[in-house]
Write an enzyme that holds these catalytic residues in place. Structure first.
Site, PDB file in Angstrom:
ATOM      1  N   GLY A 126     -16.729   2.470  -0.620  1.00 10.97           N
ATOM      2  CA  GLY A 126     -17.593   3.962  -0.677  1.00 10.97           C
ATOM      3  C   GLY A 126     -18.878   4.008  -1.483  1.00 10.97           C
ATOM      4  N   TYR A 144       0.768  -1.188   0.001  1.00  9.56           N
ATOM      5  CA  TYR A 144      -0.092  -0.099  -0.072  1.00  9.56           C
ATOM      6  C   TYR A 144       1.102   1.078   0.127  1.00  9.56           C
ATOM      7  CZ  TYR A 144      -3.999  -3.087   1.409  1.00  9.56           C
ATOM      8  OH  TYR A 144      -4.817  -3.817   1.606  1.00  9.56           O
TER       9      TYR A 144
END
Ligand SMILES: NC(=O)c1ccc[n+]([C@@H]2O[C@H](COP(=O)([O-])OP(=O)(O)OC[C@H]3O[C@@H](n4cnc5c(N)ncnc54)[C@H](OP(=O)(O)O)[C@@H]3O)[C@@H](O)[C@H]2O)c1
Length: 334
Positions: free
Chosen positions: A212, A56
Protein backbone atom coordinates in the site's frame (compact mmCIF):
# COMPACT_ATOMS: atom_id res chain seq x y z
CA UNK A 1 -8.91 -11.40 -18.89
CA UNK A 2 -5.34 -11.49 -20.17
CA UNK A 3 -3.43 -14.64 -19.25
CA UNK A 4 0.14 -15.60 -18.52
CA UNK A 5 1.88 -18.94 -18.02
CA UNK A 6 3.90 -19.69 -14.91
CA UNK A 7 7.24 -21.02 -16.08
CA UNK A 8 7.71 -23.82 -18.59
CA UNK A 9 5.84 -26.41 -16.51
CA UNK A 10 3.32 -24.30 -14.62
CA UNK A 11 -0.31 -23.48 -15.31
CA UNK A 12 -1.78 -20.69 -17.38
CA UNK A 13 -3.27 -18.12 -15.00
CA UNK A 14 -4.94 -14.74 -15.16
CA UNK A 15 -2.36 -11.99 -15.73
CA UNK A 16 -3.14 -10.66 -12.24
CA UNK A 17 -3.66 -12.85 -9.19
CA UNK A 18 -5.57 -11.93 -6.06
CA UNK A 19 -3.57 -12.14 -2.83
CA UNK A 20 -6.04 -12.79 -0.02
CA UNK A 21 -3.72 -12.31 2.98
CA UNK A 22 -4.99 -8.86 3.99
CA UNK A 23 -8.53 -10.26 4.28
CA UNK A 24 -7.45 -12.27 7.34
CA UNK A 25 -4.25 -10.84 8.74
CA UNK A 26 -1.40 -8.40 8.83
CA UNK A 27 -3.07 -5.17 7.66
CA UNK A 28 -5.39 -4.53 10.58
CA UNK A 29 -9.05 -5.48 10.72
CA UNK A 30 -10.90 -6.48 7.58
CA UNK A 31 -14.55 -6.79 6.64
CA UNK A 32 -15.68 -10.40 6.02
CA UNK A 33 -18.63 -9.50 3.80
CA UNK A 34 -16.52 -7.16 1.70
CA UNK A 35 -13.72 -9.76 1.52
CA UNK A 36 -16.12 -12.37 0.13
CA UNK A 37 -17.56 -9.83 -2.31
CA UNK A 38 -14.02 -8.95 -3.43
CA UNK A 39 -13.15 -12.58 -4.15
CA UNK A 40 -16.43 -12.98 -6.05
CA UNK A 41 -15.74 -9.80 -8.04
CA UNK A 42 -12.25 -11.06 -8.86
CA UNK A 43 -13.62 -14.37 -10.13
CA UNK A 44 -16.28 -12.50 -12.15
CA UNK A 45 -13.56 -10.37 -13.72
CA UNK A 46 -11.70 -13.51 -14.80
CA UNK A 47 -9.04 -13.68 -12.10
CA UNK A 48 -8.24 -17.35 -11.60
CA UNK A 49 -5.23 -17.25 -9.27
CA UNK A 50 -6.06 -16.90 -5.55
CA UNK A 51 -3.07 -16.78 -3.21
CA UNK A 52 -3.23 -17.70 0.46
CA UNK A 53 -1.23 -19.16 3.33
CA UNK A 54 -2.44 -21.63 5.95
CA UNK A 55 -1.05 -19.25 8.60
CA UNK A 56 -2.94 -16.15 7.35
CA UNK A 57 -5.26 -15.73 10.32
CA UNK A 58 -4.33 -19.32 11.33
CA UNK A 59 -6.65 -21.00 8.87
CA UNK A 60 -9.07 -18.08 8.60
CA UNK A 61 -7.98 -17.19 5.08
CA UNK A 62 -8.39 -20.73 3.73
CA UNK A 63 -11.86 -20.99 5.29
CA UNK A 64 -12.75 -17.64 3.72
CA UNK A 65 -11.66 -18.85 0.27
CA UNK A 66 -13.62 -22.07 0.83
CA UNK A 67 -16.75 -20.03 1.56
CA UNK A 68 -16.15 -17.67 -1.36
CA UNK A 69 -15.83 -20.57 -3.79
CA UNK A 70 -18.89 -22.38 -2.37
CA UNK A 71 -21.05 -19.26 -2.65
CA UNK A 72 -19.76 -18.10 -6.04
CA UNK A 73 -21.57 -18.87 -9.28
CA UNK A 74 -21.21 -22.45 -10.52
CA UNK A 75 -17.90 -24.15 -11.17
CA UNK A 76 -15.89 -21.52 -9.29
CA UNK A 77 -13.55 -24.15 -7.81
CA UNK A 78 -12.85 -25.59 -11.25
CA UNK A 79 -11.90 -22.15 -12.60
CA UNK A 80 -9.94 -21.03 -9.55
CA UNK A 81 -6.29 -21.89 -8.99
CA UNK A 82 -5.47 -21.90 -5.29
CA UNK A 83 -1.87 -21.18 -4.34
CA UNK A 84 -1.11 -22.07 -0.71
CA UNK A 85 1.90 -21.32 1.46
CA UNK A 86 2.62 -23.44 4.51
CA UNK A 87 5.35 -24.07 7.06
CA UNK A 88 5.06 -21.14 9.46
CA UNK A 89 5.04 -22.05 13.15
CA UNK A 90 3.07 -19.75 15.40
CA UNK A 91 2.18 -19.34 19.04
CA UNK A 92 -1.39 -19.14 20.33
CA UNK A 93 -0.87 -15.37 20.58
CA UNK A 94 0.10 -15.25 16.90
CA UNK A 95 3.88 -14.77 17.12
CA UNK A 96 5.94 -16.41 14.36
CA UNK A 97 8.50 -18.80 15.85
CA UNK A 98 10.04 -20.51 12.82
CA UNK A 99 9.33 -22.78 9.85
CA UNK A 100 8.89 -26.54 9.52
CA UNK A 101 9.81 -28.11 6.20
CA UNK A 102 10.20 -31.75 7.28
CA UNK A 103 8.49 -34.14 4.83
CA UNK A 104 6.02 -35.44 7.44
CA UNK A 105 5.15 -31.89 8.44
CA UNK A 106 4.62 -30.91 4.77
CA UNK A 107 2.06 -33.69 4.37
CA UNK A 108 0.41 -32.81 7.67
CA UNK A 109 0.09 -29.13 6.68
CA UNK A 110 -1.39 -30.20 3.32
CA UNK A 111 -3.97 -32.47 4.95
CA UNK A 112 -5.27 -29.61 7.08
CA UNK A 113 -5.28 -27.15 4.16
CA UNK A 114 -7.27 -29.49 1.93
CA UNK A 115 -9.83 -29.86 4.70
CA UNK A 116 -10.10 -26.12 5.36
CA UNK A 117 -10.28 -25.28 1.66
CA UNK A 118 -12.91 -27.99 1.09
CA UNK A 119 -11.11 -29.26 -1.97
CA UNK A 120 -9.32 -32.41 -3.11
CA UNK A 121 -6.32 -30.60 -4.55
CA UNK A 122 -4.16 -27.52 -4.12
CA UNK A 123 -3.08 -25.95 -7.40
CA UNK A 124 0.30 -24.60 -6.28
CA UNK A 125 1.89 -25.52 -2.95
CA UNK A 126 4.98 -23.92 -1.42
CA UNK A 127 6.77 -23.47 1.87
CA UNK A 128 6.59 -19.79 2.90
CA UNK A 129 10.22 -19.66 4.06
CA UNK A 130 12.83 -22.41 3.91
CA UNK A 131 13.36 -24.37 7.11
CA UNK A 132 17.09 -23.88 7.83
CA UNK A 133 17.25 -27.36 9.39
CA UNK A 134 15.81 -29.20 6.39
CA UNK A 135 17.46 -29.28 2.95
CA UNK A 136 15.21 -27.73 0.28
CA UNK A 137 15.44 -31.03 -1.62
CA UNK A 138 13.57 -32.83 1.19
CA UNK A 139 10.80 -30.25 1.46
CA UNK A 140 10.32 -30.08 -2.32
CA UNK A 141 10.57 -33.87 -2.53
CA UNK A 142 7.64 -34.18 -0.10
CA UNK A 143 5.53 -31.82 -2.24
CA UNK A 144 6.52 -33.86 -5.30
CA UNK A 145 5.04 -36.91 -3.55
CA UNK A 146 1.82 -34.94 -2.99
CA UNK A 147 1.82 -34.13 -6.73
CA UNK A 148 2.31 -37.81 -7.51
CA UNK A 149 -0.66 -38.69 -5.27
CA UNK A 150 -2.88 -36.05 -6.96
CA UNK A 151 -3.29 -33.78 -3.92
CA UNK A 152 -1.18 -30.97 -5.40
CA UNK A 153 -0.90 -29.88 -9.05
CA UNK A 154 2.25 -27.74 -9.08
CA UNK A 155 5.22 -26.95 -6.83
CA UNK A 156 6.17 -23.37 -6.00
CA UNK A 157 8.78 -21.64 -3.86
CA UNK A 158 8.70 -18.46 -1.83
CA UNK A 159 11.47 -15.93 -1.09
CA UNK A 160 14.37 -18.23 -1.99
CA UNK A 161 17.66 -17.28 -3.61
CA UNK A 162 19.26 -18.50 -6.83
CA UNK A 163 21.13 -21.44 -5.30
CA UNK A 164 17.98 -22.83 -3.66
CA UNK A 165 16.10 -22.37 -6.93
CA UNK A 166 18.68 -24.56 -8.66
CA UNK A 167 18.67 -27.21 -5.95
CA UNK A 168 14.86 -27.36 -5.90
CA UNK A 169 14.57 -27.48 -9.69
CA UNK A 170 16.94 -30.46 -9.72
CA UNK A 171 14.39 -32.43 -7.64
CA UNK A 172 11.13 -31.66 -9.45
CA UNK A 173 9.61 -29.14 -11.89
CA UNK A 174 8.99 -25.79 -10.17
CA UNK A 175 6.13 -23.66 -11.51
CA UNK A 176 6.88 -20.35 -9.86
CA UNK A 177 8.82 -18.41 -7.30
CA UNK A 178 6.68 -16.10 -5.18
CA UNK A 179 8.77 -13.11 -4.18
CA UNK A 180 8.47 -9.41 -3.44
CA UNK A 181 8.96 -7.31 -6.58
CA UNK A 182 7.94 -3.73 -7.12
CA UNK A 183 9.30 -0.38 -8.19
CA UNK A 184 10.86 -0.06 -4.75
CA UNK A 185 11.84 -3.74 -4.20
CA UNK A 186 14.04 -4.66 -7.15
CA UNK A 187 16.49 -6.97 -5.44
CA UNK A 188 15.55 -9.95 -7.62
CA UNK A 189 16.81 -8.33 -10.81
CA UNK A 190 20.53 -9.13 -10.36
CA UNK A 191 20.59 -12.92 -9.96
CA UNK A 192 17.26 -14.38 -8.82
CA UNK A 193 15.16 -13.32 -11.81
CA UNK A 194 17.80 -14.35 -14.41
CA UNK A 195 18.18 -17.72 -12.64
CA UNK A 196 14.42 -18.29 -12.56
CA UNK A 197 14.32 -17.50 -16.29
CA UNK A 198 17.20 -19.84 -17.04
CA UNK A 199 15.40 -22.64 -15.15
CA UNK A 200 11.98 -21.92 -16.70
CA UNK A 201 10.44 -20.87 -13.39
CA UNK A 202 7.75 -18.17 -13.41
CA UNK A 203 7.41 -15.35 -10.89
CA UNK A 204 4.35 -14.47 -8.83
CA UNK A 205 5.26 -11.02 -7.59
CA UNK A 206 3.88 -9.86 -4.27
CA UNK A 207 4.02 -6.46 -2.61
CA UNK A 208 3.70 -4.78 -6.03
CA UNK A 209 2.24 -1.80 -4.17
CA UNK A 210 4.75 -2.31 -1.37
CA UNK A 211 1.85 -3.16 0.95
CA UNK A 212 0.00 0.00 0.00
CA UNK A 213 3.01 2.33 0.46
CA UNK A 214 3.25 3.12 -3.26
CA UNK A 215 -0.48 2.79 -3.98
CA UNK A 216 -1.08 6.54 -3.87
CA UNK A 217 -3.61 6.00 -1.07
CA UNK A 218 -1.18 5.88 1.84
CA UNK A 219 -0.77 9.22 3.62
CA UNK A 220 1.73 10.44 6.23
CA UNK A 221 -1.10 10.85 8.74
CA UNK A 222 -2.44 7.28 8.39
CA UNK A 223 -2.95 5.65 11.81
CA UNK A 224 -2.12 1.94 11.81
CA UNK A 225 -3.78 -0.60 14.11
CA UNK A 226 -1.62 -2.58 16.55
CA UNK A 227 -2.12 -5.72 14.42
CA UNK A 228 -0.93 -4.02 11.21
CA UNK A 229 2.44 -5.30 9.90
CA UNK A 230 3.11 -1.86 8.46
CA UNK A 231 3.38 -0.46 11.97
CA UNK A 232 6.73 -2.30 12.33
CA UNK A 233 7.86 -2.32 8.70
CA UNK A 234 11.01 -0.17 8.33
CA UNK A 235 9.72 1.50 5.15
CA UNK A 236 6.72 2.93 6.97
CA UNK A 237 8.65 4.59 9.80
CA UNK A 238 9.54 8.27 10.33
CA UNK A 239 12.03 9.66 7.83
CA UNK A 240 11.90 6.49 5.74
CA UNK A 241 8.18 6.99 5.23
CA UNK A 242 8.73 10.62 4.24
CA UNK A 243 11.39 9.70 1.68
CA UNK A 244 9.31 6.86 0.28
CA UNK A 245 6.22 9.03 -0.06
CA UNK A 246 8.36 11.59 -1.93
CA UNK A 247 8.96 8.83 -4.49
CA UNK A 248 5.18 8.31 -4.69
CA UNK A 249 4.71 12.04 -5.36
CA UNK A 250 7.14 11.78 -8.28
CA UNK A 251 5.21 8.76 -9.57
CA UNK A 252 1.92 10.62 -9.20
CA UNK A 253 3.02 13.19 -11.79
CA UNK A 254 3.59 10.41 -14.33
CA UNK A 255 0.28 8.79 -13.43
CA UNK A 256 -1.56 12.07 -14.01
CA UNK A 257 0.04 12.47 -17.42
CA UNK A 258 -1.02 8.92 -18.32
CA UNK A 259 -4.57 9.40 -17.01
CA UNK A 260 -4.03 6.52 -14.61
CA UNK A 261 -3.77 6.17 -10.84
CA UNK A 262 -0.49 5.70 -8.99
CA UNK A 263 -1.43 2.12 -8.10
CA UNK A 264 -2.18 1.34 -11.74
CA UNK A 265 1.22 2.67 -12.84
CA UNK A 266 2.97 0.61 -10.14
CA UNK A 267 1.14 -2.59 -11.13
CA UNK A 268 1.55 -1.90 -14.87
CA UNK A 269 5.29 -1.47 -14.32
CA UNK A 270 5.56 -4.97 -12.77
CA UNK A 271 3.43 -6.38 -15.62
CA UNK A 272 5.83 -4.75 -18.08
CA UNK A 273 8.86 -6.57 -16.66
CA UNK A 274 8.08 -9.80 -18.48
CA UNK A 275 5.37 -12.19 -19.59
CA UNK A 276 6.70 -14.68 -17.02
CA UNK A 277 5.67 -12.41 -14.13
CA UNK A 278 2.19 -12.47 -12.57
CA UNK A 279 1.58 -9.69 -10.04
CA UNK A 280 -0.50 -10.64 -7.00
CA UNK A 281 -2.59 -7.69 -5.94
CA UNK A 282 -3.62 -7.52 -2.30
CA UNK A 283 -6.99 -5.83 -2.80
CA UNK A 284 -9.41 -6.52 0.02
CA UNK A 285 -12.17 -4.23 -1.18
CA UNK A 286 -14.01 -4.16 -4.49
CA UNK A 287 -13.05 -0.56 -5.26
CA UNK A 288 -9.35 -1.37 -4.83
CA UNK A 289 -9.75 -4.47 -6.99
CA UNK A 290 -11.39 -2.43 -9.77
CA UNK A 291 -8.50 0.01 -9.62
CA UNK A 292 -5.95 -2.81 -9.78
CA UNK A 293 -7.69 -4.43 -12.76
CA UNK A 294 -7.43 -1.08 -14.56
CA UNK A 295 -3.66 -1.59 -14.66
CA UNK A 296 -4.21 -4.22 -17.36
CA UNK A 297 -5.32 -1.41 -19.69
CA UNK A 298 -2.28 0.79 -19.03
CA UNK A 299 0.41 0.50 -21.69
CA UNK A 300 3.82 1.80 -20.77
CA UNK A 301 6.07 2.67 -23.74
CA UNK A 302 9.84 3.14 -23.60
CA UNK A 303 9.45 6.83 -22.79
CA UNK A 304 7.02 6.10 -19.93
CA UNK A 305 9.35 3.44 -18.54
CA UNK A 306 12.31 5.83 -18.67
CA UNK A 307 10.28 8.51 -16.86
CA UNK A 308 9.26 5.99 -14.17
CA UNK A 309 12.89 4.91 -13.79
CA UNK A 310 13.92 8.54 -13.26
CA UNK A 311 11.12 9.11 -10.74
CA UNK A 312 11.86 5.92 -8.78
CA UNK A 313 15.38 4.71 -9.54
CA UNK A 314 16.31 1.16 -8.50
CA UNK A 315 17.43 1.15 -4.87
CA UNK A 316 15.69 4.43 -4.07
CA UNK A 317 13.55 3.02 -1.25
CA UNK A 318 14.42 4.03 2.31
CA UNK A 319 14.42 1.11 4.75
CA UNK A 320 14.49 -2.67 4.44
CA UNK A 321 11.39 -4.48 3.25
CA UNK A 322 11.05 -6.45 6.53
CA UNK A 323 12.11 -5.90 10.15
CA UNK A 324 15.56 -7.39 10.89
CA UNK A 325 14.34 -10.60 12.54
CA UNK A 326 12.14 -11.38 9.52
CA UNK A 327 14.88 -10.45 7.04
CA UNK A 328 16.93 -13.20 8.70
CA UNK A 329 14.43 -15.82 7.42
CA UNK A 330 14.80 -14.72 3.79
CA UNK A 331 16.93 -17.14 1.80
CA UNK A 332 16.52 -14.61 -1.04
CA UNK A 333 18.50 -11.99 0.91
CA UNK A 334 21.57 -14.17 1.60
N1 LIG B 1 5.38 -15.13 -0.26
C1 LIG B 1 5.42 -14.18 0.64
O1 LIG B 1 6.34 -14.11 1.45
C2 LIG B 1 4.31 -13.17 0.71
C3 LIG B 1 4.43 -12.08 1.57
C4 LIG B 1 3.41 -11.14 1.59
C5 LIG B 1 2.32 -11.30 0.76
N2 LIG B 1 2.21 -12.39 -0.05
C6 LIG B 1 1.03 -12.58 -0.92
O2 LIG B 1 0.95 -11.53 -1.85
C7 LIG B 1 -0.32 -10.89 -1.75
C8 LIG B 1 -0.18 -9.43 -2.06
O3 LIG B 1 0.70 -8.85 -1.09
P1 LIG B 1 0.40 -7.49 -0.43
O4 LIG B 1 -0.99 -7.53 0.11
O5 LIG B 1 1.50 -7.13 0.48
O6 LIG B 1 0.45 -6.54 -1.68
P2 LIG B 1 0.19 -5.13 -2.13
O7 LIG B 1 -0.75 -5.25 -3.28
O8 LIG B 1 1.51 -4.48 -2.31
O9 LIG B 1 -0.51 -4.34 -0.93
C9 LIG B 1 -1.85 -4.50 -0.67
C10 LIG B 1 -2.36 -3.32 0.13
O10 LIG B 1 -2.23 -2.13 -0.66
C11 LIG B 1 -3.32 -1.26 -0.42
N3 LIG B 1 -3.92 -0.85 -1.70
C12 LIG B 1 -4.20 0.42 -2.06
N4 LIG B 1 -4.71 0.47 -3.29
C13 LIG B 1 -4.80 -0.79 -3.74
C14 LIG B 1 -5.27 -1.35 -4.96
N5 LIG B 1 -5.76 -0.62 -5.94
N6 LIG B 1 -5.21 -2.68 -5.09
C15 LIG B 1 -4.71 -3.44 -4.10
N7 LIG B 1 -4.26 -2.97 -2.92
C16 LIG B 1 -4.29 -1.63 -2.74
C17 LIG B 1 -4.31 -2.05 0.43
O11 LIG B 1 -4.17 -1.57 1.76
P3 LIG B 1 -5.35 -0.81 2.44
O12 LIG B 1 -6.55 -1.71 2.27
O13 LIG B 1 -4.91 -0.63 3.84
O14 LIG B 1 -5.48 0.49 1.65
C18 LIG B 1 -3.85 -3.46 0.40
O15 LIG B 1 -4.08 -4.14 1.61
C19 LIG B 1 -0.81 -11.20 -0.33
O16 LIG B 1 -2.21 -11.11 -0.23
C20 LIG B 1 -0.30 -12.60 -0.15
O17 LIG B 1 -1.19 -13.52 -0.76
C21 LIG B 1 3.21 -13.30 -0.10
Amino acid sequence: MQTRTLGTTGPQTSALGLGCMGMSALYGDSDRTESLATIHAALDAGITLLDTGDFYGMGHNELLINEALRTAPTAARERAQISVKFGALRTIEGAFTGYDGRPDAVKNFAAYSLQRLGTDHIDIYRIARLDPDVPVEETVGAIAELVEAGHVRHIGLSEVGAESLRRAAAVAPIADLQIEYSLISRGIEDTILPTARELGIGITAYGVLSRGLISGHFGRDRKLAANDFRGMSPRFQGENLDRNLDLVDALRKIAEQKGASVAQIAIAWVLSRGEDIVPLVGARRRDRLTEALGALDVTLDAEDLAAIERAVPAGAAAGDRYPAEQMAHLDSER
